[in-house]
Design an enzyme around this catalytic site. Structure first.
Site, PDB file in Angstrom:
ATOM      1  N   ASP A   1     -21.383 -42.590  -3.571  1.00  0.00           N
ATOM      2  CA  ASP A   1     -22.179 -43.801  -3.383  1.00  0.00           C
ATOM      3  C   ASP A   1     -22.210 -44.229  -1.913  1.00  0.00           C
ATOM      4  O   ASP A   1     -21.172 -44.236  -1.243  1.00  0.00           O
ATOM      5  CB  ASP A   1     -21.553 -44.917  -4.238  1.00  0.00           C
ATOM      6  CG  ASP A   1     -22.300 -46.218  -4.149  1.00  0.00           C
ATOM      7  OD1 ASP A   1     -23.460 -46.247  -4.585  1.00  0.00           O
ATOM      8  OD2 ASP A   1     -21.734 -47.199  -3.635  1.00  0.00           O
TER       9      ASP A   1
ATOM     10  N   GLU B   1     -25.769 -39.937  -2.298  1.00  0.00           N
ATOM     11  CA  GLU B   1     -26.660 -41.092  -2.485  1.00  0.00           C
ATOM     12  C   GLU B   1     -26.976 -41.619  -1.090  1.00  0.00           C
ATOM     13  O   GLU B   1     -26.383 -42.574  -0.623  1.00  0.00           O
ATOM     14  CB  GLU B   1     -25.991 -42.161  -3.351  1.00  0.00           C
ATOM     15  CG  GLU B   1     -26.975 -43.203  -3.846  1.00  0.00           C
ATOM     16  CD  GLU B   1     -26.854 -44.580  -3.193  1.00  0.00           C
ATOM     17  OE1 GLU B   1     -27.814 -45.361  -3.298  1.00  0.00           O
ATOM     18  OE2 GLU B   1     -25.827 -44.892  -2.569  1.00  0.00           O
TER      19      GLU B   1
HETATM   20  C1  GLC Z   1     -25.512 -47.891  -3.967  1.00  0.00           C
HETATM   21  C2  GLC Z   1     -25.808 -48.298  -5.387  1.00  0.00           C
HETATM   22  C3  GLC Z   1     -26.231 -49.726  -5.413  1.00  0.00           C
HETATM   23  C4  GLC Z   1     -25.136 -50.567  -4.830  1.00  0.00           C
HETATM   24  C5  GLC Z   1     -24.720 -50.064  -3.444  1.00  0.00           C
HETATM   25  C6  GLC Z   1     -23.447 -50.683  -2.987  1.00  0.00           C
HETATM   26  O1  GLC Z   1     -26.628 -47.931  -3.172  1.00  0.00           O
HETATM   27  O2  GLC Z   1     -26.806 -47.472  -5.923  1.00  0.00           O
HETATM   28  O3  GLC Z   1     -26.551 -50.169  -6.698  1.00  0.00           O
HETATM   29  O4  GLC Z   1     -25.567 -51.905  -4.726  1.00  0.00           O
HETATM   30  O5  GLC Z   1     -24.497 -48.684  -3.445  1.00  0.00           O
HETATM   31  O6  GLC Z   1     -22.373 -50.159  -3.721  1.00  0.00           O
END
Ligand code: GLC
Length: 645
Positions: free
Chosen positions: A279, A321
């Site tokens: 993430d 991500e």
């Molecule tokens: C990522 C997740 C998102 C979250 C962010 C902070 O982008 O997809 O939902 O708010 O991380 O953890």
């Protein structure tokens, strides 16, 4: 040579041997093969930290031992298969367990539902303990290892993961690697004044350093959490909080943080997770004077995680991500000496955003241009293709591409936000603006796919034609990503065309975050009615499950092959081809509300039309091209295959 190839080469025929001695020998071989790179990466990030390095090496064998023999065997199977995550057998679904069905035990009972749709790869949104109040949907973690009681117990998870594995279902879980919640044990000890834990985060006694950082840092949640630092009265210090004020950024310049977090990553892998979603990984390294995103050190750190995981659990893949500029995303597959030694998977955020651009403009120019300019990724890498997820749609296009099409970038972005967020009377979309930033004029878009494509408004107006159009658009977008190179991910709810869910407004912990519009409580009432011809959900579910089944049969869709983009000479059409050894699939999508045409003799030459007839596999319809033109109806999706005429 990337890690899979290297280990296969070194292990050779021993990959088939499942004895304890061989497993251990292969672990040692992986360690030996990766050691130099691990060492280089470690010391370039942490010079003079020989003691921490020694501790790192000391931990790897124990972590490997903790891995069950089932998982160790699976690792070897995957090494033998090669890039297992590139197989077209995988079709994913992303869901929040609580909103989908309540808890982990109930999720196990939903196996037949997944099988009916054809999905066999589940991304379960964060499951571990989190604060009771706002917690960013679980992305503010109180623990990396303990399942939150709302979902069940650690045992329930272990059972679920074993049952899913027996049934050929892969699991993907998040690793919230950039930050913890402000209730995490380290944060609590930092608040209590323990200097050691204050160094686990970026904390400062006054605003001097924070202000210097702020000069270059953008804001992620400008409406609800402006700025990147939060004052914590308990410790009388400022802490870096790039996302929400209750999410504290971890300080990876401290090797102890890396060691602890590596342990948490390995724990996830040893819980039976097949793919780990890294993430917010673009934010992992912070440096004054920069925007602290996509820094070279962040890439080194990710590769260091990757290589250590590779030694212990080589069958586990990593997903980046990284919702960042198009040319930056590809770098998360690893580049230069790290090529193929970073994440195996990355979200194709550019593709996703461009598809929404094509829907709003009815034109595919930006889609083609953006795809053509994405730098080549390593052959070992693979995209995750999606049209919606739990987050907003960021308009991550390259301004130069918008301008090259003759559009003003600022006005174009405004048009897209207006089109999707109910600022244009004629637009069928019913979405909402997410995090409008008055200083930059930037806004992002939120809402469910069905609502953004017009289904919610059409149902409200009981307009059968508009309902059909919205369903056609939804199936067109899914038909594209199911045939595109990469692993497609269905967002739970889309398979039955679920509209926005407005109930979040009643819950103070969610009300400020409009992303909850598209995190719906699953509509099992509609699921029970599937099969009724009058129900739009029936057509969506059946068509999707049909296309998913076909995806597994069409050989040209298997593996890492790139898509060949064809220029159809028509600004509304998107045409691409997947070529296999002895097979091919041509995908045609029409983003216009009018019938558009393609030159049939060209299709005949390519082998997709024979004797003036064609078979659209996606819809199982046949047609003639008598006039020399293939007619593409509004919002149609056509799959033409060479081998299944
Ligand atoms: C990522 C997740 C998102 C979250 C962010 C902070 O982008 O997809 O939902 O708010 O991380 O953890």
């Amino acid at each position: 040579m990337n890690q899979y190839e290297l280990h296969r080469l070194l292990a050779g025929s021993r990959l088939g041997d499942r004895s304890g001695g061989t497993r251990k020998a292969l672990f040692e071989q992986r360690l030996a093969a990766n050691l130099t790179l691990i060492q280089d990466l470690f010391f370039s990030l942490y010079p003079d930290q020989a003691d921490a390095f020694k501790r790192l090496l000391g931990k790897l064998p124990g972590w490997f031992k903790e891995r069950t023999t089932d998982l160790q065997d699976q690792d070897l199977d995957r090494l033998a298969e090669g890039h297992w995550y590139q197989s077209s057998r995988w079709v994913g679904m992303q869901l929040y367990v609580d909103r989908f069905c309540g808890d982990l035990k109930t999720l196990e009972q939903k196996l037949p539902y997944f099988q009916k749709l054809g999905v066999n790869f589940l991304h379960l949104m964060p499951l571990t303990k989190r604060p009771k109040g706002p917690n960013d949907g679980g992305y503010a973690v109180n623990s990396y290892t303990e399942i939150d009681p709302r979902y069940g117990t650690d045992k329930d998870f272990a059972r679920l993961s074993a049952t899913f594995r027996e049934n050929g279902i892969c699991l993907m879980l998040d690793f919230v690697v950039n930050h913890t919640s402000d209730e995490f044990s380290w944060a609590q000890r930092a608040k209590a004044g323990e200097a050691r834990f204050q160094q686990y985060y970026y904390t400062y006694p006054d605003r001097t350093v924070p202000d210097a950082f702020e000069a270059n840092l953008p804001e992620i949640f400008p409406e609800t959490s402006p700025g990147n630092f939060t004052y914590i009265p308990e410790m009388d210090r400022w802490v870096m909080t790039v996302f929400n004020s209750y999410q504290w950024d971890l300080n990876y310049t401290n090797p102890e943080v890396f060691l602890e977090m590596l342990g948490n990553l390995i724990h996830l892998a040893n819980m039976g997770v097949d793919v780990v979603r890294f993430d917010a990984l673009a934010f992992l390294w912070k440096k004054l004077g920069t925007d602290s995103q996509n820094l070279p050190e962040a890439h080194q750190l990710i590769s260091l995680f990757r290589l250590c995981l590779q030694v212990v659990a080589p069958g586990v893949a990593l997903l980046a991500e990284a919702i960042v500029a198009p040319h930056e995303i590809v770098r998360y597959f690893g580049e230069g000496p790290l090529k193929g030694n970073s994440c195996e998977l990355a979200y194709h955020a550019t593709f996703m955003a461009c598809l929404w651009d094509a829907v709003a403009t009815t034109k595919t120019g930006l889609l083609y241009r953006s795809l053509r300019h994405i730098p080549e990724k390593p052959a070992s890498g693979s995209w995750i293709n999606y049209i919606r997820c739990h987050d907003d749609i960021g308009l991550g296009f390259d301004n130069a591409h918008i301008a090259a099409l003759g559009w003003d970038p600022g006005m174009h972005r405004k048009f897209l936000v207006d089109y999707y967020c109910q600022r244009l009377d004629w637009s069928p979309a019913k979405g909402a603006v997410f995090m409008f930033n008055p200083f930059t004029g930037d806004g992002r878009i939120t809402g469910s796919a069905a609502s953004l494509l017009g289904l919610e408004k059409a149902l409200e107006a009981s307009d059968p034609e508009a309902i059909d159009t919205a369903v056609d658009k939804l199936l067109m977008l899914y038909g594209i990503i199911l045939a595109a190179p990469g692993l497609p991910l269905v967002y739970a709810g889309d398979e039955i065309g679920m509209p926005n869910d407005y109930s979040y407004l009643d819950d103070p912990a969610m009300a400020e975050d409009s992303r909850w519009l598209n995190r719906p409580l699953h509509d099992w009432k509609t699921v029970r009615r599937l099969g009724e011809a009058s129900l739009p959900a029936t057509r969506i579910f059946e068509s999707l499950s049909r296309m998913i089944g076909l995806r597994r049969e069409i050989r040209a869709l298997d593996g890492a092959g790139e898509a060949l983009l064809h220029d159809p000479g028509n600004e509304h059409l998107f045409v691409f081809e997947r070529r296999g050894k002895d097979d091919g699939l041509l995908v045609v999508a029409n983003f216009a509300s009018s019938v558009e045409v393609l030159n049939a003799s060209w299709l005949q030459r390519l082998g997709y039309v024979q004797d003036g007839t064609y078979h659209n596999l996606a819809r199982d319809t046949r047609g003639k091209v008598g006039s020399g033109l293939l007619e593409v109806p509004p919002y149609a999706l056509i799959w033409l295959s060479k081998s299944q005429l």
